[in-house]
Design a protein around this motif. Structure first.
Motif, mmCIF file in Angstrom:
data_model
loop_
_atom_site.group_PDB
_atom_site.id
_atom_site.type_symbol
_atom_site.label_atom_id
_atom_site.label_comp_id
_atom_site.label_asym_id
_atom_site.label_seq_id
_atom_site.Cartn_x
_atom_site.Cartn_y
_atom_site.Cartn_z
ATOM 1 N N VAL A 102 12.334 -1.754 2.582
ATOM 2 C CA VAL A 102 11.993 -2.816 3.537
ATOM 3 C C VAL A 102 10.613 -3.386 3.206
ATOM 4 O O VAL A 102 10.416 -4.612 3.197
ATOM 5 C CB VAL A 102 12.032 -2.288 4.982
ATOM 6 C CG1 VAL A 102 11.547 -3.371 5.955
ATOM 7 C CG2 VAL A 102 13.442 -1.836 5.353
ATOM 8 N N ALA A 103 9.662 -2.513 2.934
ATOM 9 C CA ALA A 103 8.320 -2.980 2.593
ATOM 10 C C ALA A 103 8.341 -3.825 1.316
ATOM 11 O O ALA A 103 7.668 -4.856 1.228
ATOM 12 C CB ALA A 103 7.380 -1.787 2.429
ATOM 13 N N ALA A 149 0.827 -1.198 0.000
ATOM 14 C CA ALA A 149 0.000 0.000 0.000
ATOM 15 C C ALA A 149 0.863 1.249 0.000
ATOM 16 O O ALA A 149 2.057 1.217 0.301
ATOM 17 C CB ALA A 149 -0.933 0.000 1.211
ATOM 18 N N GLN A 150 0.226 2.365 -0.321
ATOM 19 C CA GLN A 150 0.949 3.621 -0.463
ATOM 20 C C GLN A 150 1.636 4.046 0.830
ATOM 21 O O GLN A 150 2.732 4.606 0.809
ATOM 22 C CB GLN A 150 -0.023 4.715 -0.921
ATOM 23 C CG GLN A 150 0.650 6.029 -1.275
ATOM 24 C CD GLN A 150 -0.334 7.011 -1.894
ATOM 25 O OE1 GLN A 150 -1.512 6.691 -2.061
ATOM 26 N NE2 GLN A 150 0.138 8.183 -2.239
ATOM 27 N N LEU A 157 5.032 -0.217 8.473
ATOM 28 C CA LEU A 157 6.094 -0.969 9.151
ATOM 29 C C LEU A 157 5.975 -0.683 10.643
ATOM 30 O O LEU A 157 5.462 0.368 11.047
ATOM 31 C CB LEU A 157 7.479 -0.536 8.662
ATOM 32 C CG LEU A 157 7.815 -0.707 7.173
ATOM 33 C CD1 LEU A 157 9.173 -0.086 6.873
ATOM 34 C CD2 LEU A 157 7.807 -2.170 6.770
ATOM 35 N N TYR A 158 6.450 -1.600 11.456
ATOM 36 C CA TYR A 158 6.489 -1.377 12.902
ATOM 37 C C TYR A 158 7.750 -0.585 13.228
ATOM 38 O O TYR A 158 8.864 -1.063 13.032
ATOM 39 C CB TYR A 158 6.473 -2.712 13.637
ATOM 40 C CG TYR A 158 5.162 -3.443 13.534
ATOM 41 C CD1 TYR A 158 4.061 -3.032 14.284
ATOM 42 C CD2 TYR A 158 5.015 -4.528 12.661
ATOM 43 C CE1 TYR A 158 2.845 -3.695 14.176
ATOM 44 C CE2 TYR A 158 3.794 -5.197 12.560
ATOM 45 C CZ TYR A 158 2.717 -4.766 13.315
ATOM 46 O OH TYR A 158 1.511 -5.424 13.209
ATOM 47 N N ARG A 159 7.567 0.617 13.731
ATOM 48 C CA ARG A 159 8.685 1.540 13.927
ATOM 49 C C ARG A 159 9.736 0.994 14.897
ATOM 50 O O ARG A 159 10.932 1.262 14.737
ATOM 51 C CB ARG A 159 8.173 2.894 14.435
ATOM 52 C CG ARG A 159 7.324 3.647 13.435
ATOM 53 C CD ARG A 159 6.861 4.977 13.989
ATOM 54 N NE ARG A 159 7.986 5.829 14.363
ATOM 55 C CZ ARG A 159 8.629 6.617 13.509
ATOM 56 N NH1 ARG A 159 8.263 6.663 12.241
ATOM 57 N NH2 ARG A 159 9.630 7.362 13.915
ATOM 58 N N LEU A 175 8.297 -9.126 -1.474
ATOM 59 C CA LEU A 175 8.960 -10.071 -2.378
ATOM 60 C C LEU A 175 9.293 -11.380 -1.674
ATOM 61 O O LEU A 175 9.265 -12.453 -2.289
ATOM 62 C CB LEU A 175 10.228 -9.441 -2.953
ATOM 63 C CG LEU A 175 10.002 -8.296 -3.949
ATOM 64 C CD1 LEU A 175 11.312 -7.578 -4.229
ATOM 65 C CD2 LEU A 175 9.393 -8.825 -5.238
ATOM 66 N N GLY A 176 9.596 -11.307 -0.377
ATOM 67 C CA GLY A 176 9.911 -12.517 0.370
ATOM 68 C C GLY A 176 8.757 -13.492 0.414
ATOM 69 O O GLY A 176 8.959 -14.706 0.559
ATOM 70 N N GLY A 177 7.535 -12.993 0.290
ATOM 71 C CA GLY A 177 6.363 -13.849 0.278
ATOM 72 C C GLY A 177 6.134 -14.579 -1.033
ATOM 73 O O GLY A 177 5.155 -15.319 -1.165
ATOM 74 N N CYS A 178 7.033 -14.365 -2.013
ATOM 75 C CA CYS A 178 6.984 -15.073 -3.307
ATOM 76 C C CYS A 178 5.623 -14.951 -3.980
ATOM 77 O O CYS A 178 5.009 -15.970 -4.348
ATOM 78 C CB CYS A 178 7.351 -16.537 -3.134
ATOM 79 S SG CYS A 178 8.963 -16.813 -2.389
#
Length: 304
Positions: A146-147, A90-91, A95-97, A152-155
């Protein structure tokens, strides 16, 4: 032999918020293994479409299919080996700060049924994002990376990016889009990139879906769309000197300019005396269709 399923398909998709219609009878098919540009002005329905496609928002009517499988936010997840995975960034790039970057990757691993740690780490390494730094201390561009790494890690088979490059400077935008092109080539993933800034699409998008007022007004392979339109300028006239659909006409006292969708994807080899023809840029094409979306193009049976 059966055709390969499309990456994403909408059938009569409609979404209403009380008295506001965000999407209206949308129907389209988007090809797999491509970078698809989802373009439209603010309020055209791009974010709503992506939220429905990601299973985060129910449609009022109609349906969306990913890889031939119907997306239903109320249905239990399918087994990982049969599901067509759709991820959305999403725009606001949440992320958890207080998490470190490494913590965010662990979070991604625990919230995805399929996870490729090395793929996520490799993405961060490309952009020199430190794994032990807390997300709250990262720059806006680093948070975007990071987002993207978590997505991408979720393939995913389909990656939906909603205005993803807003926090990046021009150099970083170019680098990210280049890496996304490589990811598509290496993995076969489909990327749907939502933006209202057409300049971001230069050399990136391969297929265009243009939304206006909650419905598609133009869709197709970008190179074919550009080849199938021509800009004609000549003496003041009511009609251009070639057959096709008049997408837009502009007139002064002595001169007329037409953008015409040709019946075949070939620029006329010759036009009438006093007329000149030239190609249409992607920006000209999208702006023209957005400005004239409320008025259907007129068809010409034969050249004037």
């Amino acid at each position: 032999m059966s055709e390969e399923p499309s990456a994403l398909e909408a059938r009569g998709l409609t979404k209403r918020y009380r008295d506001v219609v965000a999407l209206s009878e949308c129907s389209f098919q988007l090809p797999a293994h491509r970078i698809i540009a989802l373009v439209g002005a603010n309020g055209a329905g791009k974010s709503t479409l992506m939220s429905i496609a990601a299973g985060l928002l129910p449609a009022t009517s109609g349906e969306v299919l990913a890889g031939g499988q119907r997306i239903d936010p109320h249905r239990r997840p399918r087994p990982a080996d049969t599901a067509h995975r759709v991820a959305i960034l999403a725009q606001d790039k949440p992320l958890y700060r207080d998490f470190t970057v490494a913590d965010m990757l662990k979070f991604g691993q625990h919230t995805n049924r399929v996870w490729d740690q090395q793929r996520a780490v490799n993405w961060l390494d490309r952009f020199e994002v430190p794994l032990q730094r807390r997300c709250g201390r990262l720059s806006g561009g680093q948070r975007a990376q990071v987002a993207l790494a978590v997505a991408l890690g979720g393939c995913p088979d389909v990656l939906l990016l909603d205005e993803p490059l807003a926090n990046l400077d021009p150099v970083a935008r170019s680098e990210v889009t280049g890496e996304l092109i490589a990811e598509v080539a290496d993995s076969g993933m489909t990327v749907i990139l939502s933006t209202h800034i057409v300049a971001e699409l230069a050399g990136v998008g391969e297929y265009l879906l243009l939304l206006a007022a909650g419905r598609p007004v133009l869709a197709g392979d970008i190179e074919e769309l550009l080849a199938g339109h021509v800009r004609l300028t000549g003496p003041r006239a009511d009609l251009p000197p070639c057959p096709g659909q008049i997408v837009r006409a502009q007139h002064t006292e002595r001169q007329s300019t037409f953008i015409v969708r040709l019946p075949s994807q070939a620029v006329p080899s010759a036009v009438a005396p006093g007329w000149s023809s030239g190609p249409v840029t992607l920006e000209q094409l999208t702006i023209t269709y957005l400005k004239t979306s409320a008025k259907p193009p007129r068809a010409l049976e034969a050249a004037v």
